[in-house]
Design a protein around this motif. Sequence first.
Motif, PDB file in Angstrom:
ATOM      1  N   VAL A 105      45.331  47.905  44.300  1.00 30.75           N
ATOM      2  CA  VAL A 105      44.430  47.506  43.212  1.00 30.75           C
ATOM      3  C   VAL A 105      45.249  46.954  42.047  1.00 30.75           C
ATOM      4  O   VAL A 105      44.896  45.917  41.471  1.00 30.75           O
ATOM      5  N   ILE A 106      46.346  47.608  41.715  1.00 30.97           N
ATOM      6  CA  ILE A 106      47.188  47.144  40.612  1.00 30.97           C
ATOM      7  C   ILE A 106      47.735  45.753  40.916  1.00 30.97           C
ATOM      8  O   ILE A 106      47.654  44.852  40.086  1.00 30.97           O
ATOM      9  N   SER A 107      48.270  45.565  42.120  1.00 33.47           N
ATOM     10  CA  SER A 107      48.861  44.269  42.452  1.00 33.47           C
ATOM     11  C   SER A 107      47.811  43.170  42.613  1.00 33.47           C
ATOM     12  O   SER A 107      48.111  41.994  42.425  1.00 33.47           O
ATOM     13  N   SER A 108      46.561  43.530  42.908  1.00 34.25           N
ATOM     14  CA  SER A 108      45.501  42.521  43.035  1.00 34.25           C
ATOM     15  C   SER A 108      45.056  42.001  41.668  1.00 34.25           C
ATOM     16  O   SER A 108      44.441  40.942  41.587  1.00 34.25           O
ATOM     17  N   ARG A 109      45.339  42.777  40.613  1.00 35.61           N
ATOM     18  CA  ARG A 109      44.952  42.415  39.242  1.00 35.61           C
ATOM     19  C   ARG A 109      43.436  42.329  39.066  1.00 35.61           C
ATOM     20  O   ARG A 109      42.949  41.681  38.169  1.00 35.61           O
ATOM     21  N   MET A 110      42.708  42.968  39.951  1.00 37.82           N
ATOM     22  CA  MET A 110      41.242  42.944  39.911  1.00 37.82           C
ATOM     23  C   MET A 110      40.727  44.382  39.815  1.00 37.82           C
ATOM     24  O   MET A 110      41.276  45.280  40.446  1.00 37.82           O
ATOM     25  N   SER A 111      39.664  44.558  39.047  1.00 36.14           N
ATOM     26  CA  SER A 111      39.041  45.880  38.961  1.00 36.14           C
ATOM     27  C   SER A 111      38.371  46.225  40.287  1.00 36.14           C
ATOM     28  O   SER A 111      37.894  45.350  41.002  1.00 36.14           O
ATOM     29  N   TYR A 112      38.361  47.507  40.581  1.00 35.62           N
ATOM     30  CA  TYR A 112      37.676  48.027  41.768  1.00 35.62           C
ATOM     31  C   TYR A 112      36.573  48.964  41.273  1.00 35.62           C
ATOM     32  O   TYR A 112      36.814  49.838  40.438  1.00 35.62           O
TER      33      TYR A 112
END
Length: 179
Positions: A105-112
């Motif tokens: 999630v951190i590396s995707s830079r997108m909220s989950y």
Amino acid sequence: MRATGVVRRIDDLGRIVIPKEIRRTMRMKEGDPLEIFTNSNGEIMLKKYSMMDGLAQLGQNFADNLYKVSGLSCAICDTDRVVAYAGRGKKESVDMPITRDIEEVISSRMSYFKQFPNEKSVYTHSGASVAAVGITPVINGGDCAGAVALLAENGQVLTDSQKKLLVLTASLLAGNMES
């Protein structure tokens, strides 16, 4: 400090190679910032740099307040470990290594945000008693410094207000970091 038995030479540009086994054990990836320390014994020490380290007390204050306002447990993580926690399981959670799911999630830079009650659970660290129902990366100066997560029992999903609180907390944390 423990000896690894590995010896490396410095190349003509002043570089040394950190062995793959050590990088894997220390969860170091290409591009990770490292802090360099020296001591009076002539030793050089490398430490993964965390922008969150300087914000431990502020992060704990944010976690405590988010817990009070949202009613859900809150974990604030850097890219390696839980740095602040409020809610159930606090003592066991701080300094625990984060899971691969949180790293993604951190590396995707997108909220989950958990959408459905029966959706796969995402845990911040192994042994966590509650799962993340919302995670927002903390991004400062283009770098991902970590994440803020709201945690709840299986089956729960976030309200719109809780989602906004989560995103606001991550933004405020990022705004308090030095670039």
